[in-house]
Each structure stands twice: as C-alpha cells, then as structure tokens.
Design an enzyme around this catalytic site. Sequence first.
Site, short mmCIF file in Angstrom:
data_model
loop_
_atom_site.label_atom_id
_atom_site.label_comp_id
_atom_site.label_asym_id
_atom_site.label_seq_id
_atom_site.Cartn_x
_atom_site.Cartn_y
_atom_site.Cartn_z
N ASP A 92 51.20 66.26 43.11
CA ASP A 92 51.55 67.00 41.89
C ASP A 92 52.61 66.29 41.04
O ASP A 92 52.50 66.21 39.82
CB ASP A 92 52.03 68.41 42.24
CG ASP A 92 50.89 69.39 42.43
OD1 ASP A 92 49.78 69.13 41.92
OD2 ASP A 92 51.10 70.42 43.09
N LYS A 152 49.62 75.30 51.23
CA LYS A 152 50.30 74.02 50.99
C LYS A 152 51.38 73.72 52.04
O LYS A 152 51.56 72.57 52.45
CB LYS A 152 50.91 73.99 49.59
CG LYS A 152 49.85 73.86 48.48
CD LYS A 152 50.48 73.69 47.12
CE LYS A 152 49.43 73.33 46.09
NZ LYS A 152 50.01 73.07 44.75
P1 NAP Z 1 54.61 79.31 42.33
O1 NAP Z 1 55.00 78.44 43.46
O2 NAP Z 1 54.08 80.67 42.60
O3 NAP Z 1 55.89 79.44 41.36
C1 NAP Z 1 55.83 80.33 40.28
C2 NAP Z 1 57.05 80.12 39.39
O4 NAP Z 1 56.88 80.94 38.24
C3 NAP Z 1 58.36 80.54 40.04
O5 NAP Z 1 59.38 79.71 39.57
C4 NAP Z 1 58.52 81.96 39.53
O6 NAP Z 1 59.87 82.38 39.45
C5 NAP Z 1 58.02 81.81 38.11
N1 NAP Z 1 57.61 83.10 37.56
C6 NAP Z 1 56.53 83.83 37.90
N2 NAP Z 1 56.48 84.95 37.15
C7 NAP Z 1 57.56 84.93 36.34
C8 NAP Z 1 58.06 85.80 35.33
N3 NAP Z 1 57.41 86.93 35.00
N4 NAP Z 1 59.17 85.44 34.66
C9 NAP Z 1 59.81 84.28 34.96
N5 NAP Z 1 59.39 83.42 35.92
C10 NAP Z 1 58.28 83.74 36.59
O7 NAP Z 1 53.50 78.60 41.44
P2 NAP Z 1 53.19 77.03 41.31
O8 NAP Z 1 52.18 76.65 42.32
O9 NAP Z 1 54.48 76.28 41.26
O10 NAP Z 1 52.45 76.98 39.89
C11 NAP Z 1 53.18 77.20 38.70
C12 NAP Z 1 52.27 76.94 37.50
O11 NAP Z 1 51.91 75.55 37.48
C13 NAP Z 1 50.95 77.69 37.52
O12 NAP Z 1 50.69 78.13 36.21
C14 NAP Z 1 49.94 76.67 37.93
O13 NAP Z 1 48.64 76.91 37.42
C15 NAP Z 1 50.53 75.41 37.30
N6 NAP Z 1 50.13 74.16 37.97
C16 NAP Z 1 49.48 73.25 37.21
C17 NAP Z 1 49.11 72.06 37.78
C18 NAP Z 1 48.37 71.04 36.96
O14 NAP Z 1 47.80 70.12 37.56
N7 NAP Z 1 48.39 71.13 35.64
C19 NAP Z 1 49.38 71.80 39.14
C20 NAP Z 1 50.08 72.76 39.88
C21 NAP Z 1 50.44 73.96 39.28
P3 NAP Z 1 60.58 83.12 40.71
O15 NAP Z 1 61.03 82.04 41.62
O16 NAP Z 1 61.66 83.87 40.06
O17 NAP Z 1 59.51 84.01 41.32
#
Ligand code: NAP
Length: 278
Positions: A109, A72
């Site tokens: 998004d 991305k």
């Molecule tokens: P990302 O950039 O990897 O961010 C992950 C986030 O989750 C960070 O804030 C991370 O915190 C937190 N996290 C991970 N493990 C954790 C834990 N054990 N305890 C507390 N916080 C934790 O991921 P992303 O791309 O933003 O995606 C996040 C979610 O959104 C995913 O589940 C994805 O499938 C979903 N999503 C859905 C859509 C949709 O269209 N519905 C679109 C995009 C994403 P830290 O900063 O502390 O690591």
Amino acid sequence: MRSITGATRVAGVIGDPVAHSLSPTLHNAAFAALGLNWVSVPFRVSADQGKHVVSAMRTLGLVGLSVTTPHKDLAAQAADEASNTVSILGAANCLVGIGNNRLRAENTDGDGFLAGLYEDTSTTVANSTVAVLGAGGAARAITLACVQSGAARILLLNRTPERAARCAALAPEHVSIAKPTDLLHADIVVNATTVGMAGNPQLPVDPKYLRCGQIVVDIIYNPLETAWLRECRKQGIDAHNGLSMLVHQAALAITHWTAEPAPIAEMRAALLPKLGST
Ligand code: NAP
C-alpha cells in the site's frame, strides 16, 4: 477470458466482504498481458476462518493472494517470512508463494501510494511535509512509506487520538499529531480515512484549511471524485483520486508473484470500465 487447463495457476484475493473487490480485474488483466496461464479469483473468508487461509494456500499451491479486511494482521503473522515493512506495520496486503510450501508477507500500500503520486504529479515526497488524514491501515502504510522515502515531516490528523498516537509511534521523530490549522504548512495532503466513500459523502477536513500550491490526494477510488476532491478542485488545488494507488499497489503484488514488471497500462485500462472514467 483465457481457457482454464490443468496447468492453470491460481491467485486470488481474500476478504469479507470481497464481492466488490477490483483485485481479480487487475490481476487477470496483468496475467493476460504477461501471457501467463494464471487466473485470479475472489475468496470470501470470514474473520474467524482467516487462520486456515495460509495452510489452504500451501495445500492448494496458490501463487499469491491479495489480502483485504479483516485478514491483514493475521496474514502478517501467519506467513513464514515478512518484509521489513510488514514487520513494522504488523499488517500485510499480499501473500507470496516462495516455493517449498513457504509464504512471504508483503505490504504494497505505501509504495503503491508513492508510485501513484509520482504517476499523477511527477512528485516525490522527499524533503516534503506530508499531512495524512487518518490512522488506519492505509494511513499507517502511507506514513511509513513517506518517512522511508525521505519526507521531512508527517502531520497526522485522526478522529481517535489513541489511534493517531499509535500511528505516530511508527516514526516519532518525523510524525507529529496535528490540527486542521496546521494543514497550511503541508506540501501534500492525503485523505486516508473512509470519509467520502460511496454512501458516506462527508468531508474528511474542511477545504478552507487547504491552499493553492498544495497537492491533495484522496486515496478513495469509489467514487472517483469525492465531495472533498470536488471542493478542493473548486479552490484551484491540484487534487487526485486513489485510482493510481489502487493500480500500483496491485502492480507491486503482480511483480512479487511473477518477478516480472507489471503491465500498468493494461491494468489501468481494465479498471476504467468498472469505475467510469477519471
Ligand atoms: P481503516 O483501517 O478502517 O481506517 C479508517 C480510518 O478512517 C480511521 O483513521 C478512522 O478514524 C477514519 N474514519 C472512519 N470514519 C470516520 C469519520 N466518520 N470521521 C473521521 N474519521 C473517520 O481503513 P483503511 O483500510 O485504512 O482504508 C481507509 C480508506 O483508504 C478507505 O476508503 C479505503 O478504500 C482506502 N484505500 C485505498 C487504497 C487504494 O489503493 N487507493 C488502498 C487501501 C485503502 P478512527 O481511527 O477515529 O476510527
């Protein structure tokens, strides 16, 4: 499946992993409903090969690509043009062929989240307090979109404080770093962490900090009902999953590529057999 001919145009999704991606299902449902001789396919591209994708896209004349982890940030930098949102976030989830071998980077998004919220609840974020759990790519896009759409205040909670601060810096006058007891003051609470995804069945925050009258959105769509959504619903809270965001962020990509309104109902219908019913 429509037949592939010499005139078929190609779109796709790049990521690693990508085999689980629902983007081709959404894209192909849209192309069929729009009567386009277009096809969408997954391309598994490792992190170190991402730099070649933009030139490959130009060479092959692809109409567009959805972009997922880990490309991305690169997609935002490598395109010839970027939307204002992409410039602010530094990340793109969509590349658009705009003619003359040029590409534009978009990020759908945030607007996909807002459109999904409206579809599920008839609610906008204007003048609301929105709590965002997380500070990764999705949380950043949602935070920015909420601020741009007139949210009064964003309360941000994230495990890693440095990442929370970086997200808050997107709009320092609107975003404050918060703690679970502050969630009481939110109108809308969004889980944008990965906590609760299939294989990770924990809660992003204890639902005891939430209250009836709030709207909760867990943007996770696999599973469709996370443990957190289930607990929120048990408390009588109006709680929604990430399916509508998934459909709408893809629908916005379809419109960028085709300049047509996306066939939302057909896209959603194509997804449901892959995910189970809502
Ligand atoms: P990302 O950039 O990897 O961010 C992950 C986030 O989750 C960070 O804030 C991370 O915190 C937190 N996290 C991970 N493990 C954790 C834990 N054990 N305890 C507390 N916080 C934790 O991921 P992303 O791309 O933003 O995606 C996040 C979610 O959104 C995913 O589940 C994805 O499938 C979903 N999503 C859905 C859509 C949709 O269209 N519905 C679109 C995009 C994403 P830290 O900063 O502390 O690591």
